[in-house]
Design a protein around this motif. Structure first.
Motif, short mmCIF file in Angstrom:
data_model
loop_
_atom_site.label_atom_id
_atom_site.label_comp_id
_atom_site.label_asym_id
_atom_site.label_seq_id
_atom_site.Cartn_x
_atom_site.Cartn_y
_atom_site.Cartn_z
N ARG A 104 -3.97 1.48 -3.48
CA ARG A 104 -5.29 0.95 -3.05
C ARG A 104 -5.90 0.14 -4.38
NH1 ARG A 104 -9.95 2.14 1.49
NH2 ARG A 104 -11.04 0.28 1.42
N VAL B 233 0.98 -1.16 0.04
CA VAL B 233 0.09 0.06 -0.01
C VAL B 233 0.90 1.21 0.08
CG1 VAL B 233 -1.95 -1.10 1.27
CG2 VAL B 233 -0.19 -0.13 2.53
N TYR C 222 -6.72 -2.45 4.27
CA TYR C 222 -7.65 -1.43 4.51
C TYR C 222 -8.86 -1.59 5.52
CZ TYR C 222 -4.97 1.39 1.23
OH TYR C 222 -3.89 2.18 0.62
#
Length: 211
Positions: free
Chosen positions: A60, A55, A68
């Motif tokens: 993303r 990340v 996340y």
């Protein structure tokens, strides 16, 4: 159970959580039966500022979205044709996580050896190896809370490392300032740690304190 697991994977640094994870029992209720092993090696990945993380710089995608999620969310991904097992840490939206790199088998040794025909430490001394031994061959449980999956990290059944060592992570992209940071934690002397040299193995105690 969910509150306890969420609390374990949050409220302190991911490095400290990784250290505390060593010696905990990773269990998987596989279609063939229960398999499990004590965690002997794990790596911390510290989110968007970590140049070795999936990340990095806020990247993303559908592939890394599990990081996340809430603390305790499972992140399973493929690497070099093998599957790897991560758990998200910190609050939802803060994509830090821990890669489980090695376990010392406890339950289901016959199942693991059928899945991966190896003996001794070669059975589970690496992230792809342990997932192969556990029989994980797809992404079915990716992006699912660990408490809602057949995986469990038993916070009660555990061994205590006599010594924990750190090193640079293994096999990460050679980029940025975190490439060589000491975010890999392992039980000193345990033969199921990936890349452990024979002369460094403690075959008498496997690096655990007496129970």
């Amino acid at each position: 159970m969910m509150t306890t697991m969420a609390a374990f994977f949050s409220a302190r640094s991911t490095g400290n959580i990784t250290r505390e994870l060593l010696g905990k029992l990773l269990r998987y209720e596989s279609p063939q039966g229960l398999v499990s092993g004590y965690i002997v090696e794990a790596e911390a990945y510290l989110g968007v500022a970590d140049s070795a993380a999936h990340v990095y710089k806020g990247r993303r995608t559908k592939a890394n979205d599990a990081l996340y999620g809430a603390p305790g969310n499972v992140y399973i991904y493929t690497s070099r044709g093998y599957y790897a097992f991560d758990v998200a840490t910190q609050a939802q939206g803060e994509p830090q996580g821990i890669l489980i790199r090695g376990v010392e088998p406890k339950d289901g040794l016959d199942i693991m050896q059928a899945n991966r025909p190896k003996t001794g430490s070669e059975l589970t001394n690496g992230p792809g190896k342990l997932m192969q031994a556990f029989g994980v061959t797809d992404l079915r449980w990716n992006n699912v809370m660990i408490t809602d999956s057949p995986f469990k990290i038993d916070l009660q059944d555990q061994r205590v490392p006599a010594q924990i060592l750190t090193s640079a992570r293994i096999g990460v992209s050679k980029r940025g300032g975190q490439t060589n940071s000491p975010y890999r934690y392992y039980v000193a002397g345990n033969p199921y740690v990936s890349g452990m040299r024979k002369r460094e193995m403690n075959l008498a105690t496997h690096g655990w304190l007496a129970q």
